[in-house]
Write an enzyme that holds these catalytic residues in place. Structure first.
Site, mmCIF file in Angstrom:
data_model
loop_
_atom_site.group_PDB
_atom_site.id
_atom_site.type_symbol
_atom_site.label_atom_id
_atom_site.label_comp_id
_atom_site.label_asym_id
_atom_site.label_seq_id
_atom_site.Cartn_x
_atom_site.Cartn_y
_atom_site.Cartn_z
ATOM 1 N N GLU A 214 0.805 -1.228 0.000
ATOM 2 C CA GLU A 214 0.000 0.000 0.000
ATOM 3 C C GLU A 214 0.842 1.284 0.000
ATOM 4 O O GLU A 214 0.733 2.117 0.919
ATOM 5 C CB GLU A 214 -0.979 -0.003 1.170
ATOM 6 C CG GLU A 214 -1.966 -1.164 1.117
ATOM 7 C CD GLU A 214 -3.034 -1.099 2.197
ATOM 8 O OE1 GLU A 214 -2.830 -0.376 3.194
ATOM 9 O OE2 GLU A 214 -4.082 -1.768 2.039
ATOM 10 N N GLU A 334 -6.031 -7.858 -1.835
ATOM 11 C CA GLU A 334 -6.674 -7.774 -0.524
ATOM 12 C C GLU A 334 -8.121 -7.373 -0.727
ATOM 13 O O GLU A 334 -8.410 -6.465 -1.507
ATOM 14 C CB GLU A 334 -6.020 -6.733 0.395
ATOM 15 C CG GLU A 334 -4.678 -7.092 0.983
ATOM 16 C CD GLU A 334 -4.226 -6.076 2.038
ATOM 17 O OE1 GLU A 334 -5.103 -5.475 2.703
ATOM 18 O OE2 GLU A 334 -3.016 -5.880 2.199
#
Length: 432
Positions: A214, A334
């Site tokens: 991320e 995810e």
């Protein structure tokens, strides 16, 4: 001289002795390491993952905690138990951390100093994955502070008096920190597994490397700083390891110059994080794009039905980018639905998963870029300290376990992989 009557016996004994010698010397080459099937490297062909000449669609999960739990004797069994459960559900890839910088059970204690005990834990994780026929997507550093992350690298440089800035984002532009990270990459990629004897860069058990979890660079919302870092680090990794696929680890937000920032991003803030899905994924050494799906975290007051609509729009947009702009696979690495929502009911999580699985399945049937999904996250009993509002013990929730198995079978049937091994044949023979 031997008696005349034993003449024919001598050449026979000699032949059998020769056969025995050859078997003892080369038997492992014929029959495989410890009797296990030999894995091939997953490659990319256009918008598809490819394995042994066939397209491969991923149904998998996240268990970020593997290496940490493999360090100690009392918790090591959890790694094998989770991998075995995943394999029985037909899951093919698990994403997990290959980093822990500073702090408790650190892999990298300080720049260039590694704990061999923890490295052997990672060796164990990879060896166990091979045993269970599961491949690993290994993430290399965290944008967040958990397990050290870029903050730890910045602190190291600051403590040694070589840091240019105390900002976390100096991880991306400070030359000293870039050297720290490249040294870590070199050590990791060339690590020789103490169990299998295979260097990580030569081990097909590793599905791919993920550059960073991320990434965000709030001090440069133009995206130039992050893009320069991505280009440099992906080229560096490929210079050491040309066998494995590589992805960035993006959440999937569109940057300030993208027209989709207004039509697809959840809110305005998402275009001001210094990342851009298309630009970052276009980098020439990036093999596939990665996307996360968390409407719970991205919207403040959105009902469940609206979240489902957003999820479909979000996924279709990124698969369109994969097909038309990137010409690369898109893996949703995810996704999850929080059990802390005010209106949460367990049945909602089933619908949420089903919606995501259906989008990927339809893409696979049409041979589009939607390459698969990884649930966040799976655990086993007794791991409350590692859980969050998305965590699941899959065998305790029959409906989720059933959904996972059905998706494994649906994706396997698209390419005929449901007939390749005994577990798939048994699991898929009575499933839609």
């Amino acid at each position: 001289m031997a008696p005349k009557g034993n003449g024919p016996l001598i050449p026979i004994l000699g032949f059998l002795t020769c056969v025995a010698f050859i078997y003892l010397s080369f038997g492992d080459l014929w029959f495989g390491y410890k009797g296990e099937a030999q894995l091939g490297f997953v490659k990319r062909n256009g918008t598809h993952f490819v394995l042994d000449g066939k397209a491969l669609y991923v149904n998998g999960w996240n268990s970020y905690w593997f290496m940490d739990h493999a360090v100690n004797d009392h918790s090591r069994h959890r790694v094998g138990a989770m991998l075995e459960a995943g394999s029985k559900m037909g899951l093919t890839v698990c994403r997990t951390w290959a980093f822990n910088d500073g702090g408790y059970n650190a892999l990298q204690i300080s720049p260039g100093r590694f704990d061999e005990r923890v490295f052997k834990a990672l060796d164990h994780v990879i060896a166990e994955a091979k045993t269970h026929g599961v491949r690993l997507l290994l993430s290399l550093v965290n944008n967040l502070q958990a397990y050290g992350g870029k903050t730890q690298y910045v602190n190291w440089a600051w403590q040694e008096g070589v840091g240019l800035s105390s900002s976390n984002d100096s991880f991306f532009f400070d030359p000293s920190i870039r050297r720290y990270f490249k040294n870590y990459l070199t050590v990791l990629l060339t690590r020789k597994n103490s169990i299998t004897g295979i260097e990580y860069r030569n081990d097909p058990t590793i599905f791919a490397w993920e550059l960073i979890n991320e990434p965000r660079c709030l001090t440069d919302i133009s995206g130039d700083t992050l893009q320069d870092w991505i280009n440099e680090m992906t080229a560096f990794i490929k210079s050491i390891d040309s066998n494995h696929l590589l992805t960035v680890g993006l959440e999937g937000f569109y940057g300030p110059k993208s027209p989709k920032r207004l039509t697809v991003n959840p809110e305005r803030w998402a275009s001001e994080l210094g990342s851009d899905f298309v630009r970052n994924s276009e980098s020439p050494n990036v093999d596939f794009a990665s996307v996360h799906i968390y409407p719970d975290h991205w919207f403040h007051d959105q009902g469940f039905e609206d979240k489902l609509k957003f999820v479909v729009k979000w996924m279709l947009s990124h698969m369109e980018d994969g097909d038309k702009e990137l010409k690369k696979p898109v893996l949703f690495t995810e996704f999850g639905l929080s059990n802390l929502n005010k209106d949460y009911e367990p049945a909602q999580r089933d619908r949420f998963y089903r919606t995501i699985f259906d989008v990927v399945y339809k893409s696979a049937k049409r041979k589009r870029s939607g390459a698969g999904t990884l649930v966040w996250q799976f655990l086993i009993q007794g791991m409350e300290g590692f859980n969050d509002d998305f965590g699941i013990v899959p065998w305790e929730q029959e409906s989720i376990q059933r959904l996972m198995m059905e998706q494994s079978c649906r994706l396997a049937r698209v390419t005929g992989r449901h007939l390749e091994d005994k577990n798939s044949i048994e699991m898929c023979s009575h499933r839609p």
